[in-house]
Enzyme design. Structure first.
Site, short mmCIF file in Angstrom:
data_model
loop_
_atom_site.label_atom_id
_atom_site.label_comp_id
_atom_site.label_asym_id
_atom_site.label_seq_id
_atom_site.Cartn_x
_atom_site.Cartn_y
_atom_site.Cartn_z
CG ASP A 80 8.68 13.63 6.41
OD1 ASP A 80 8.53 14.68 5.75
OD2 ASP A 80 8.77 12.51 5.87
CB ILE A 105 -0.99 0.05 1.20
CG1 ILE A 105 -0.26 -0.17 2.53
CG2 ILE A 105 -2.12 -0.93 1.01
CD1 ILE A 105 -1.16 -0.03 3.74
N GLY A 106 2.12 1.14 0.19
CA GLY A 106 2.90 2.37 0.20
C GLY A 106 4.39 2.11 0.17
N GLY A 150 7.58 4.32 1.60
CA GLY A 150 8.04 5.55 2.26
C GLY A 150 9.55 5.69 2.16
N GLY A 205 10.98 2.43 3.99
CA GLY A 205 10.71 1.07 3.58
C GLY A 205 9.35 0.93 2.91
CB VAL A 206 7.92 -1.81 1.07
CG1 VAL A 206 6.68 -2.04 0.23
CG2 VAL A 206 9.13 -1.57 0.19
CB VAL A 207 3.54 0.55 4.05
CG1 VAL A 207 2.50 0.27 5.14
CG2 VAL A 207 4.51 1.62 4.51
CE LYS A 266 7.52 3.16 7.10
NZ LYS A 266 7.20 4.48 7.61
C1 INR Z 1 -3.08 3.25 3.96
C2 INR Z 1 -1.89 3.70 3.40
C3 INR Z 1 -4.25 3.20 3.23
N1 INR Z 1 -2.83 2.91 5.27
C4 INR Z 1 -1.85 4.13 2.08
C5 INR Z 1 -0.88 3.63 4.40
C6 INR Z 1 -3.05 4.07 1.33
C7 INR Z 1 -4.22 3.63 1.90
O1 INR Z 1 0.30 3.94 4.28
C8 INR Z 1 -1.53 3.12 5.55
C9 INR Z 1 -1.01 2.84 6.84
C10 INR Z 1 -1.80 2.21 7.83
C11 INR Z 1 0.24 3.12 7.48
O2 INR Z 1 -2.97 1.83 7.68
N2 INR Z 1 -1.10 2.08 8.98
C12 INR Z 1 0.14 2.63 8.78
C13 INR Z 1 1.40 3.77 7.09
C14 INR Z 1 2.43 3.90 8.00
C15 INR Z 1 2.34 3.38 9.30
S1 INR Z 1 3.88 4.75 7.58
C16 INR Z 1 1.18 2.77 9.68
O3 INR Z 1 4.78 4.66 8.70
O4 INR Z 1 3.50 6.12 7.31
O5 INR Z 1 4.41 4.16 6.38
#
Ligand code: INR
Length: 298
Positions: A128, A11-12, A14, A17-19, A34
Site C-alpha cells: 500500500d 495526526i492521522g 489510517g 487505526g488512529v495515529v 498508532k
Molecule cells: C506525520 C503524519 C506528520 N507523521 C501525518 C503521520 C502528518 C504529519 O502519519 C506521521 C507518522 C510518524 C506515522 O511520524 N510516524 C509514523 C504514521 C505511521 C507510522 S502509519 C509511523 O503507520 O502510516 O500510520
C-alpha cells in the site's frame, strides 16, 4: 495510570487505526502512536498479529520508520513508531517548488527504493505504498517509509471499516486484474509516486478499477499475450479488458515532461505492465539515473 506515552494530538487516521503524536514520558522524545482495535473484542489481539509485529520490530533501515514498541491495549494494540514532520502528500502540497526540484525528486526516489529493496530482501511487502505512507524530515530531506509489513499483519484494509475509499492510483495492474501479490506491486507504486513528484498530481485517475486500468492502458498500451504472457488468464481480465479495448493515446514522456531522459527510462521500467518484466527495487538503484545522487543524510 502510569502511561509511558502522553498523547499530544491526533495526526492521522489510517485503514488500521488512529495515529497520534505523543511524548515518550521517559525520554521526552516525540513519537507516533498508532492505536489499532480488533473487531472481535473477546479474543483480543490475534497471535498471528503479534508474531508479525515481532518480525517488523526486526526491520532496521534508515529509510524505514522504526517500530519502537508494542503495547497490548485492551481489545487492541498500540504501535509506537519514530516521529517525522510531514508526509509526502502534504509535502508536495505545501512545498510544490521544492517537491518538483529534480535533485530532491532523485534523492527521495533513491531513499524510497533503498527502503523497499531492504524490505523485499527480507521477504516483506508493503502493498500500500502511497505518498501518505512516506514521511519526511523537512530539514534533512530524509525520507522514511511507514506502514511496511502492516498489510500482511492486519490484512489489506478495504476502506469500509473507516468509511474511507481505497486509493487505487498506486495499485499495480496485476492486482486490479486479480493476480497474486508479489514484490513488483511495490515497484509499480513507487513508479506512480515518482511520476507524481514530477507532475505534482497522481499519474492515474482513481474513480474506479475500470477507469484506472483504462488510464494505464491508454498510457502504456493494452497488454496482450505477446507483451504479458498469461494476462488473458487472470481472473478479472475478461471483465476488465476484453469488453473495453482502449486505444493507446498518450505518451509517458509527454506526461512527465521535464524529467531527464535517464529518469524517464527508469520510470518506464518501473511502470512495466508485466510484473515479471518490471525492474526490481535493487536493480532500479543501479540505474544510471542515480549516477550522481547525493546520499548525504541517508
Ligand atoms: C506525520 C503524519 C506528520 N507523521 C501525518 C503521520 C502528518 C504529519 O502519519 C506521521 C507518522 C510518524 C506515522 O511520524 N510516524 C509514523 C504514521 C505511521 C507510522 S502509519 C509511523 O503507520 O502510516 O500510520
Amino acid at each position: 495510570m502510569d502511561n509511558k506515552y502522553e498523547l499530544i494530538e491526533k495526526i492521522g487516521q489510517g485503514g488500521f487505526g488512529v495515529v497520534y503524536k505523543c511524548r515518550d514520558c521517559l525520554t521526552d522524545a516525540t513519537v507516533a502512536l498508532k492505536r489499532i482495535f480488533f473487531k472481535n473484542e473477546d479474543e483480543g489481539v490475534p497471535s498471528s498479529v503479534i508474531r508479525e509485529i515481532a518480525l517488523l520490530k526486526e526491520l532496521d533501515h534508515g529509510n524505514i520508520i522504526r517500530l519502537l514498541d508494542v503495547i497490548k491495549n485492551g481489545a487492541g494494540v498500540d504501535l509506537i513508531f519514530e516521529f517525522l514532520d510531514i508526509d509526502l502528500s502534504k509535502f508536495i502540497a505545501s512545498y510544490p517548488e521544492v517537491a518538483k526540484d529534480q535533485q530532491i525528486i532523485k534523492r527521495f526516489l533513491h531513499q524510497i527504493l533503498c527502503g523497499v529493496a531492504y524490505c523485499h530482501s527480507h521477504k516483506i511487502l508493503h502493498r500500500d505504498l502511497k505518498p501518505k505512507n512516506l514521511l519526511i524530515d523537512i530539514d534533512s530531506k530524509v525520507l522514511k517509509i511507514a506502514d511496511f509489513g502492516l498489510a500482511r499483519a492486519f490484512g489489506v484494509p478495504l476502506g469500509t471499516y473507516t468509511g474511507k475509499v481505497v486509493t487505487l492510483a498506486y495499485k499495480a495492474p496485476e492486482v486490479l486484474l486479480g493476480s497474486n501479490y508479489s514484490t513488483p506491486v511495490d515497484v509499480w507504486a513507487v513508479g506512480c509516486i515518482f511520476a507524481e513528484m514530477v507532475i505534482l498530481r497522481p499519474l492515474f485517475c482513481t474513480e474506479s478499477e475500470i477507469t484506472v486500468l483504462m488510464d494505464m492502458f491508454s498510457l502504456l498500451g493494452v497488454p496482450t499475450e505477446a507483451t504479458w504472457p498469461g494476462v488473458t488468464s487472470l481472473s478479472r481480465y475478461i471483465a476488465n479488458i476484453a469488453t473495453f479495448p482502449p486505444q493507446c493515446t498518450r505518451n509517458l514522456g509527454d506526461e512527465v515532461a521535464g524529467l531527464e531522459p535517464a529518469g524517464l527510462d527508469l520510470l518506464s521500467k518501473m511502470l512495466c505492465l508485466d510484473p515479471n518484466k518490471r525492474i526490481t527495487a535493487s536493480d532500479a538503484l543501479k540505474h544510471s539515473y542515480f549516477g550522481h545522487v547525493s546520499t548525504a543524510g541517508t
